[in-house]
Design a protein around this motif. Structure first.
Motif, PDB file in Angstrom:
ATOM      1  N   LEU A  85     -11.233   9.161   0.832  1.00 24.38           N
ATOM      2  CA  LEU A  85     -11.101   8.035  -0.096  1.00 24.38           C
ATOM      3  C   LEU A  85      -9.799   8.158  -0.860  1.00 24.38           C
ATOM      4  O   LEU A  85      -9.465   9.237  -1.364  1.00 24.38           O
ATOM      5  N   TYR A  86      -9.096   7.040  -0.965  1.00 22.28           N
ATOM      6  CA  TYR A  86      -7.820   6.971  -1.658  1.00 22.28           C
ATOM      7  C   TYR A  86      -7.999   6.084  -2.889  1.00 22.28           C
ATOM      8  O   TYR A  86      -8.356   4.918  -2.754  1.00 22.28           O
ATOM      9  N   HIS A  87      -7.753   6.632  -4.078  1.00 26.92           N
ATOM     10  CA  HIS A  87      -7.878   5.888  -5.330  1.00 26.92           C
ATOM     11  C   HIS A  87      -6.481   5.472  -5.771  1.00 26.92           C
ATOM     12  O   HIS A  87      -5.678   6.311  -6.202  1.00 26.92           O
ATOM     13  N   LEU A  88      -6.215   4.174  -5.659  1.00 29.33           N
ATOM     14  CA  LEU A  88      -4.883   3.630  -5.900  1.00 29.33           C
ATOM     15  C   LEU A  88      -4.843   2.758  -7.148  1.00 29.33           C
ATOM     16  O   LEU A  88      -5.819   2.059  -7.454  1.00 29.33           O
ATOM     17  N   PHE A  89      -3.700   2.808  -7.832  1.00 28.47           N
ATOM     18  CA  PHE A  89      -3.485   1.978  -9.012  1.00 28.47           C
ATOM     19  C   PHE A  89      -2.089   1.385  -8.975  1.00 28.47           C
ATOM     20  O   PHE A  89      -1.155   2.005  -8.476  1.00 28.47           O
ATOM     21  N   SER A  90      -1.995   0.200  -9.519  1.00 25.37           N
ATOM     22  CA  SER A  90      -0.686  -0.397  -9.767  1.00 25.37           C
ATOM     23  C   SER A  90      -0.465  -0.337 -11.270  1.00 25.37           C
ATOM     24  O   SER A  90      -1.148  -1.046 -12.024  1.00 25.37           O
ATOM     25  N   ILE A  91       0.432   0.500 -11.693  1.00 25.99           N
ATOM     26  CA  ILE A  91       0.677   0.648 -13.131  1.00 25.99           C
ATOM     27  C   ILE A  91       1.240  -0.641 -13.730  1.00 25.99           C
ATOM     28  O   ILE A  91       0.710  -1.124 -14.730  1.00 25.99           O
ATOM     29  N   PRO A  92       2.256  -1.262 -13.135  1.00 31.90           N
ATOM     30  CA  PRO A  92       2.776  -2.476 -13.767  1.00 31.90           C
ATOM     31  C   PRO A  92       1.816  -3.665 -13.739  1.00 31.90           C
ATOM     32  O   PRO A  92       1.803  -4.479 -14.655  1.00 31.90           O
ATOM     33  N   TYR A  93       0.991  -3.775 -12.690  1.00 25.69           N
ATOM     34  CA  TYR A  93       0.094  -4.930 -12.572  1.00 25.69           C
ATOM     35  C   TYR A  93      -1.323  -4.637 -13.072  1.00 25.69           C
ATOM     36  O   TYR A  93      -2.154  -5.536 -13.130  1.00 25.69           O
ATOM     37  N   GLU A  94      -1.604  -3.377 -13.350  1.00 27.17           N
ATOM     38  CA  GLU A  94      -2.898  -2.950 -13.892  1.00 27.17           C
ATOM     39  C   GLU A  94      -4.079  -3.335 -13.005  1.00 27.17           C
ATOM     40  O   GLU A  94      -5.104  -3.818 -13.481  1.00 27.17           O
TER      41      GLU A  94
END
Length: 176
Positions: A74-83
């Motif tokens: 499982l890959y937990h991904l985030f976009s910091i600028p787009y939240e």
């Protein structure tokens, strides 16, 4: 961008068949993709201007046991600028003792932090990350036998003459 919007964009750009499963009702909504499609999906998630998943927070390996016969990453991904966030799941068949290790393509060329996460999963669960630049054990000695987080792992009795396994389990100090 909401989970549904992310899924819709992935389907629009990569095709309806690309995602094996979509689980919006899960505590952490996730998409499941075949290992062969992981590199293209990862590249899209990182590079697309509306998605820009710039932060891979965690990569988790799971052994579902010999009875189920599968392992997961499982890959937990985030976009910091787009939240916004996304969990991507890859499932592979679990290998028997004398068979080659399960394989998942590396994403360390996209998210550098995957380097050590993938090495840890390889070391402890025995999932091989193809294309990884330095796939070797990270926590255990290079000549250690087996992968300790597998459900059917048997601790070796000794390691270079050092006793590894206790004769009997230690007493529970909380039992009266």
């Amino acid at each position: 961008m909401q989970f549904r919007d992310i899924v819709a964009l992935i389907r629009q750009l990569l095709g309806d068949h690309f995602l094996q499963e979509v689980h919006e009702e899960a505590i952490q909504p996730y998409v499941k993709v075949a290992p062969v499609h992981l590199p293209a999906l990862a590249r899209l998630l990182y590079e697309h201007e509306q998605l820009y998943f710039d932060y891979l927070a965690c990569v988790t390996g799971i052994d579902n046991g010999p009875e189920v016969g599968t392992m997961e990453v499982l890959y937990h991904l985030f976009s910091i600028p787009y939240e916004h966030a996304l969990v991507v799941k890859v499932e592979v068949p679990r290998n028997a003792e004398d068979e080659p290790l399960p394989q998942v393509p590396t994403v360390s060329d996209i998210w550098r932090t995957a380097d050590w996460h993938e090495r840890e999963i390889y070391d402890l669960l025995g999932i091989r990350f193809t294309g990884h630049p330095d796939l070797r054990r990270i926590l255990l000695p290079a000549d250690w036998q087996g992968h300790p987080l597998r459900k059917d792992y048997q601790t070796q009795d000794t390691y270079h003459g050092i006793k590894v396994r206790a004769e009997s389990p230690p007493e529970d100090p909380f039992q009266a």
